[in-house]
Design a protein around this motif. Structure first.
Motif, short mmCIF file in Angstrom:
data_model
loop_
_atom_site.label_atom_id
_atom_site.label_comp_id
_atom_site.label_asym_id
_atom_site.label_seq_id
_atom_site.Cartn_x
_atom_site.Cartn_y
_atom_site.Cartn_z
N ASP A 123 1.41 -0.48 -21.16
CA ASP A 123 2.69 0.00 -21.67
C ASP A 123 3.65 0.31 -20.52
OD1 ASP A 123 4.40 0.87 -23.89
OD2 ASP A 123 4.14 2.88 -23.05
N MET A 124 3.16 0.92 -19.44
CA MET A 124 4.01 1.22 -18.30
C MET A 124 4.52 -0.08 -17.65
SD MET A 124 4.19 4.54 -18.17
CE MET A 124 4.15 4.41 -19.98
N ASN A 125 3.66 -1.09 -17.59
CA ASN A 125 4.08 -2.40 -17.08
C ASN A 125 5.21 -2.98 -17.92
OD1 ASN A 125 0.67 -3.53 -16.31
ND2 ASN A 125 2.04 -2.24 -15.14
N THR A 126 5.04 -2.92 -19.23
CA THR A 126 6.01 -3.54 -20.14
C THR A 126 7.28 -2.71 -20.28
OG1 THR A 126 4.21 -4.54 -21.41
CG2 THR A 126 6.37 -4.37 -22.48
N ARG A 127 7.13 -1.42 -20.45
CA ARG A 127 8.26 -0.54 -20.76
C ARG A 127 9.19 -0.37 -19.56
NH1 ARG A 127 8.87 2.94 -25.05
NH2 ARG A 127 10.12 4.83 -24.79
N TYR A 128 8.60 -0.26 -18.36
CA TYR A 128 9.42 0.01 -17.18
C TYR A 128 9.35 -1.09 -16.12
CZ TYR A 128 8.84 4.59 -19.34
OH TYR A 128 8.78 5.63 -20.25
N GLY A 129 8.50 -2.08 -16.32
CA GLY A 129 8.31 -3.11 -15.32
C GLY A 129 7.65 -2.60 -14.06
N SER A 130 6.90 -1.49 -14.19
CA SER A 130 6.35 -0.82 -13.02
C SER A 130 4.92 -1.23 -12.72
CB SER A 130 6.38 0.70 -13.21
OG SER A 130 7.69 1.19 -13.28
N ASP A 131 4.62 -1.35 -11.41
CA ASP A 131 3.23 -1.41 -10.99
C ASP A 131 2.60 -0.05 -11.22
OD1 ASP A 131 3.60 -4.01 -10.13
OD2 ASP A 131 3.88 -3.46 -8.02
N VAL A 132 1.27 -0.03 -11.26
CA VAL A 132 0.52 1.21 -11.48
C VAL A 132 -0.54 1.36 -10.39
CG1 VAL A 132 -1.12 2.38 -13.02
CG2 VAL A 132 0.92 1.27 -13.97
N MET A 133 -0.75 2.58 -9.94
CA MET A 133 -1.84 2.91 -9.04
C MET A 133 -2.67 4.03 -9.66
SD MET A 133 -3.21 2.32 -5.99
CE MET A 133 -2.05 1.90 -4.69
N ILE A 134 -3.98 3.84 -9.71
CA ILE A 134 -4.86 4.94 -10.13
C ILE A 134 -5.11 5.78 -8.89
CG2 ILE A 134 -7.00 5.59 -11.29
CD1 ILE A 134 -5.11 3.88 -13.00
N CYS A 135 -4.37 6.87 -8.76
CA CYS A 135 -4.37 7.66 -7.53
C CYS A 135 -5.54 8.63 -7.44
CB CYS A 135 -3.07 8.47 -7.44
SG CYS A 135 -1.59 7.46 -7.31
N GLU A 136 -6.12 9.01 -8.56
CA GLU A 136 -7.23 9.95 -8.55
C GLU A 136 -8.20 9.63 -9.67
OE1 GLU A 136 -6.30 14.11 -8.63
OE2 GLU A 136 -4.59 13.91 -7.26
N VAL A 137 -9.48 9.57 -9.32
CA VAL A 137 -10.55 9.52 -10.31
C VAL A 137 -11.69 10.40 -9.80
CG1 VAL A 137 -10.04 7.21 -11.20
CG2 VAL A 137 -11.62 7.47 -9.28
N GLY A 138 -12.56 10.79 -10.70
CA GLY A 138 -13.72 11.57 -10.31
C GLY A 138 -14.57 11.90 -11.52
N MET A 139 -15.82 12.24 -11.23
CA MET A 139 -16.76 12.67 -12.26
C MET A 139 -17.82 13.51 -11.56
SD MET A 139 -18.96 10.42 -15.06
CE MET A 139 -17.50 9.79 -15.89
N SER A 140 -18.48 14.37 -12.29
CA SER A 140 -19.47 15.27 -11.70
C SER A 140 -20.47 14.50 -10.84
CB SER A 140 -20.20 16.04 -12.81
OG SER A 140 -21.13 16.95 -12.24
N TRP A 141 -20.72 15.01 -9.63
CA TRP A 141 -21.57 14.31 -8.67
C TRP A 141 -22.99 14.09 -9.19
CZ3 TRP A 141 -26.10 16.27 -6.65
CH2 TRP A 141 -26.36 17.63 -6.89
N ASP A 142 -23.46 14.97 -10.10
CA ASP A 142 -24.83 14.84 -10.60
C ASP A 142 -24.92 13.99 -11.87
OD1 ASP A 142 -23.57 16.66 -12.24
OD2 ASP A 142 -25.10 18.22 -12.07
N GLU A 143 -23.83 13.31 -12.20
CA GLU A 143 -23.83 12.33 -13.29
C GLU A 143 -23.57 10.93 -12.70
OE1 GLU A 143 -24.69 12.87 -16.27
OE2 GLU A 143 -24.55 15.04 -16.49
N GLU A 144 -24.33 10.59 -11.68
CA GLU A 144 -24.01 9.39 -10.91
C GLU A 144 -24.14 8.10 -11.71
OE1 GLU A 144 -26.87 8.44 -7.70
OE2 GLU A 144 -27.91 10.28 -8.29
N ASP A 145 -25.07 8.03 -12.65
CA ASP A 145 -25.19 6.81 -13.45
C ASP A 145 -23.93 6.60 -14.29
OD1 ASP A 145 -27.73 6.17 -12.52
OD2 ASP A 145 -28.74 7.34 -14.06
N ALA A 146 -23.50 7.68 -14.95
CA ALA A 146 -22.28 7.58 -15.76
C ALA A 146 -21.06 7.32 -14.88
CB ALA A 146 -22.09 8.87 -16.57
N ALA A 147 -21.02 7.95 -13.70
CA ALA A 147 -19.88 7.76 -12.80
C ALA A 147 -19.80 6.32 -12.32
CB ALA A 147 -20.00 8.71 -11.61
N GLU A 148 -20.95 5.73 -11.99
CA GLU A 148 -20.95 4.33 -11.57
C GLU A 148 -20.46 3.42 -12.70
OE1 GLU A 148 -23.97 0.89 -9.78
OE2 GLU A 148 -24.80 2.72 -10.66
#
Length: 343
Positions: free
Chosen positions: A263-288
């Motif tokens: 929607d951001m691509n279409t509505r504004y013609g903008s590129d997108v960057m996922i600047c932050e992601v994370g998940m609990s360190w002890d849920e490594e299978d789910a995080a991967e």
């Protein structure tokens, strides 16, 4: 006790000499020339962690330089936050220069993240720096411009060119409250944002300026914020997103995030960057699984309109500064979560 001034000077000397502070012998991969998709990490804590004696270990159990370790694991970019006048010195412009110099010497791409605060700026707090308190709106605009130019000029004079620059951090309700609180005065926020945008371009005309918003799955928030900026003459080149799902909802959040990206691509013609992601360190299978799926989804977006994905502070050992969403365990070794950046 080592001070940040002594520590940063020492590290900068070592960087200039091409020396490392840890024993390591990692094979550093080359980025494919035809692959512009950034695989990165925010590593802003690293100098503070090193000064505190924190170590990072490769698969062989050898203590290594944390930045080089991430690079050897498939990451080609770093994100570095900068604060105006932090009490303890970490993440000020001198500390930023040390980290930027080290990553620049590895050939890594750089994203600079201006918080325009002396400490954390995020959805719950956008506090002005102490020295900016009481300034008029015009004076705040000038302060934003002056600070941005000062920091970027320091990098430029040291031969460092960032590829992307964030003007504010998680500014889903603006920045520099209360004057720049978007829900109260979107026009003011747009003016402050543009002061930062124009300052970036005056130093690095080719740098892509990012406006970064939390909750990348929340399309309503993004439409509200960017419609508001657009209607008030706000400027940006890239829309930045944060995404922090848990082990039970990451599939739904990834699907929602992809729809928001499109929607951001279409509505504004903008590129997108996922600047932050994370998940609990002890849920490594789910995080991967979460990261592998997210990166794959981002790569499906046509015309390479998603520029990359950055993990927020993966080097944080479990519990460092109370943070538990890193990607290293109690023993200082990477979890399976970072396997996603190899693929």
């Amino acid at each position: 006790m080592i001070t940040i001034k002594i520590y940063t000077r020492l590290l900068l000397v070592l960087a200039v000499l091409g020396l490392g502070s840890c024993k390591e012998n990692e094979n550093i991969p080359e980025v494919k020339a035809d692959d512009s998709f950034a695989k990165g990490a925010d590593i802003s804590w690293i100098t503070e962690m090193e000064a505190a004696g924190v170590n990072f270990y490769n698969n062989g159990g050898v203590s290594v330089d944390g930045i080089k370790l991430l690079h050897s694991m498939g990451m080609d970019a770093v994100r570095l936050r900068v604060w105006v006048d932090p009490v303890n010195g970490w993440c000020n412009k001198q500390d930023l220069l040390v980290k930027a110099y080290r990553t620049h010497n590895l050939g890594m791409r750089i994203l600079i993240d201006f918080h325009y605060s002396d400490s954390w700026a995020d959805p719950g707090q956008q506090n002005k720096p102490r020295t900016w308190e009481g300034l008029s709106l015009d004076a705040l605009k000038q302060a934003v411009a002056d600070h941005t130019i000062e920091v970027l000029s320091l990098l430029k004079s040291n031969g460092i060119t960032p590829e992307w620059v964030q003007v504010g951090n998680e500014t889903g309700n603006g920045m520099l409250w209360d004057e720049g609180k978007a829900s109260e005065n979107m026009a003011n926020y747009a003016l402050l944002n543009n002061a930062g945008y124009d300052a970036v371009k005056s130093v690095f005309s080719d740098a892509k300026v990012i406006v970064h918003v939390h909750n990348g799955h929340d399309n309503g928030l993004f439409r509200w914020l960017f419609d508001g900026l657009k209607s008030n003459g706000g400027k940006w080149d890239v829309i930045g997103m944060s995404l922090y799902p848990d082990k039970d909802n990451w599939r739904e959040r990834n699907t929602q995030c992809l729809a928001n990206i499109q929607d951001m691509n279409t509505r504004y013609g903008s590129d997108v960057m996922i600047c932050e992601v994370g998940m609990s360190w002890d849920e490594e299978d789910a995080a991967e699984a979460f990261l592998t799926d997210l990166i794959a989804k981002c790569r499906t977006v046509s015309n390479e309109k998603v520029l990359g994905v950055f993990y927020w502070e993966p080097l944080a050992h479990a519990g460092w500064n109370g943070y538990t969403l890193g990607a290293f365990d109690d023993n200082g070794r990477a979890t399976k979560a970072l396997n996603a950046f190899f693929k």
